[in-house]
Design a protein around this motif. Structure first.
Motif, PDB file in Angstrom:
ATOM      1  N   HIS A   7       0.925  -1.148  -0.214  1.00 54.62           N
ATOM      2  CA  HIS A   7      -0.058   0.031   0.098  1.00 54.62           C
ATOM      3  C   HIS A   7       0.798   1.307   0.083  1.00 54.62           C
ATOM      4  CE1 HIS A   7      -2.725   3.173   1.951  1.00 54.62           C
ATOM      5  NE2 HIS A   7      -3.483   2.744   1.072  1.00 54.62           N
ATOM      6  N   GLN A   8       1.881   1.358   1.123  1.00 56.56           N
ATOM      7  CA  GLN A   8       2.472   2.780   1.161  1.00 56.56           C
ATOM      8  C   GLN A   8       3.328   2.953  -0.190  1.00 56.56           C
ATOM      9  OE1 GLN A   8       2.034   4.975   3.307  1.00 56.56           O
ATOM     10  NE2 GLN A   8       3.472   6.199   2.222  1.00 56.56           N
ATOM     11  N   PRO A   9       4.015   2.065  -0.547  1.00 50.17           N
ATOM     12  CA  PRO A   9       4.903   1.983  -2.092  1.00 50.17           C
ATOM     13  C   PRO A   9       3.948   2.684  -3.380  1.00 50.17           C
ATOM     14  CG  PRO A   9       5.473   0.229  -0.930  1.00 50.17           C
ATOM     15  CD  PRO A   9       4.360   0.431  -0.188  1.00 50.17           C
ATOM     16  N   LEU A  10       2.675   2.133  -3.424  1.00 57.51           N
ATOM     17  CA  LEU A  10       1.789   2.494  -4.518  1.00 57.51           C
ATOM     18  C   LEU A  10       1.324   3.994  -4.053  1.00 57.51           C
ATOM     19  CD1 LEU A  10       0.339   1.947  -6.887  1.00 57.51           C
ATOM     20  CD2 LEU A  10      -1.379   0.895  -5.503  1.00 57.51           C
ATOM     21  N   VAL A  11       1.117   4.214  -2.937  1.00 57.02           N
ATOM     22  CA  VAL A  11       0.817   5.609  -2.462  1.00 57.02           C
ATOM     23  C   VAL A  11       1.640   6.508  -2.693  1.00 57.02           C
ATOM     24  CG1 VAL A  11      -0.091   7.264  -0.499  1.00 57.02           C
ATOM     25  CG2 VAL A  11      -1.484   4.896  -0.649  1.00 57.02           C
ATOM     26  N   GLN A  12       2.850   6.308  -2.479  1.00 54.71           N
ATOM     27  CA  GLN A  12       4.077   7.131  -2.578  1.00 54.71           C
ATOM     28  C   GLN A  12       4.081   7.463  -4.208  1.00 54.71           C
ATOM     29  OE1 GLN A  12       7.820   6.121  -0.670  1.00 54.71           O
ATOM     30  NE2 GLN A  12       8.781   7.616  -1.978  1.00 54.71           N
ATOM     31  N   PHE A  13       4.133   6.380  -5.070  1.00 54.70           N
ATOM     32  CA  PHE A  13       4.314   6.237  -6.386  1.00 54.70           C
ATOM     33  C   PHE A  13       3.069   7.278  -6.957  1.00 54.70           C
ATOM     34  CE2 PHE A  13       2.191   4.812 -10.372  1.00 54.70           C
ATOM     35  CZ  PHE A  13       3.405   5.067 -11.229  1.00 54.70           C
ATOM     36  N   LEU A  14       1.886   6.966  -6.431  1.00 55.98           N
ATOM     37  CA  LEU A  14       0.556   7.835  -7.114  1.00 55.98           C
ATOM     38  C   LEU A  14       0.940   9.453  -6.442  1.00 55.98           C
ATOM     39  CD1 LEU A  14      -2.099   5.273  -6.535  1.00 55.98           C
ATOM     40  CD2 LEU A  14      -1.130   6.140  -8.514  1.00 55.98           C
ATOM     41  N   GLY A  15       1.547   9.637  -5.548  1.00 53.53           N
ATOM     42  CA  GLY A  15       1.542  10.860  -4.834  1.00 53.53           C
ATOM     43  C   GLY A  15       2.559  11.795  -5.785  1.00 53.53           C
ATOM     44  N   GLU A  16       3.603  11.056  -6.382  1.00 60.17           N
ATOM     45  CA  GLU A  16       4.677  11.538  -6.996  1.00 60.17           C
ATOM     46  C   GLU A  16       4.419  11.920  -8.558  1.00 60.17           C
ATOM     47  OE1 GLU A  16       7.743   8.680  -6.652  1.00 60.17           O
ATOM     48  OE2 GLU A  16       8.262   9.235  -4.811  1.00 60.17           O
ATOM     49  N   ARG A  17       3.255  11.231  -8.957  1.00 59.57           N
ATOM     50  CA  ARG A  17       2.878  11.439 -10.229  1.00 59.57           C
ATOM     51  C   ARG A  17       1.112  12.180 -10.003  1.00 59.57           C
ATOM     52  NH1 ARG A  17       4.648   7.861 -13.955  1.00 59.57           N
ATOM     53  NH2 ARG A  17       3.688   9.142 -15.446  1.00 59.57           N
ATOM     54  N   GLN A  18       0.818  12.801  -9.178  1.00 62.36           N
ATOM     55  CA  GLN A  18      -0.415  13.279  -9.029  1.00 62.36           C
ATOM     56  C   GLN A  18      -0.679  14.356 -10.201  1.00 62.36           C
ATOM     57  OE1 GLN A  18      -1.373  15.543  -5.215  1.00 62.36           O
ATOM     58  NE2 GLN A  18       0.893  15.468  -4.977  1.00 62.36           N
ATOM     59  N   ASP A  19       0.252  15.106 -10.668  1.00 66.67           N
ATOM     60  CA  ASP A  19      -0.011  15.849 -11.821  1.00 66.67           C
ATOM     61  C   ASP A  19      -0.597  15.186 -13.251  1.00 66.67           C
ATOM     62  OD1 ASP A  19       2.644  15.097 -11.832  1.00 66.67           O
ATOM     63  OD2 ASP A  19       3.252  16.603 -12.998  1.00 66.67           O
TER      64      ASP A  19
END
Length: 84
Positions: free
Chosen positions: A53-65
């Motif tokens: 979960h956390q690695p996926l959330v981090q990935f998505l956060g880095e690409r939120q644009d």
């Protein structure tokens, strides 16, 4: 009409695998829906493993644009309006 292959279930899949799948969709101008209703086994039948979960959330956060993450109650009206 919505292509049912767009909907994805994350159980048993790694954050790396999910991130790579998302990257392919972004590169192709495609979209997908991950149906996640819990974090950790036993929380819901549509869950993601706690360790992933956390690695996926981090990935998505880095690409939120580039990647829209929203609950289905926000996505459904968008889909309904886009089919007109």
């Amino acid at each position: 009409m919505i292509d049912q292959s767009t909907f994805q279930w994350p159980q048993g899949r790694s954050a790396v695998e999910l991130s790579e799948e998302i990257e392919r969709a972004v590169a192709g101008g495609d979209w997908m829906i991950y149906m996640i209703y819990g974090v950790g086994e036993g929380t819901h039948s549509l869950y993601i493993d706690e360790d992933e979960h956390q690695p996926l959330v981090q990935f998505l956060g880095e690409r939120q644009d580039e990647i829209w993450v929203a609950p289905s109650k926000e996505i459904a009206p968008y889909l309904k309006n886009s089919e007109r």
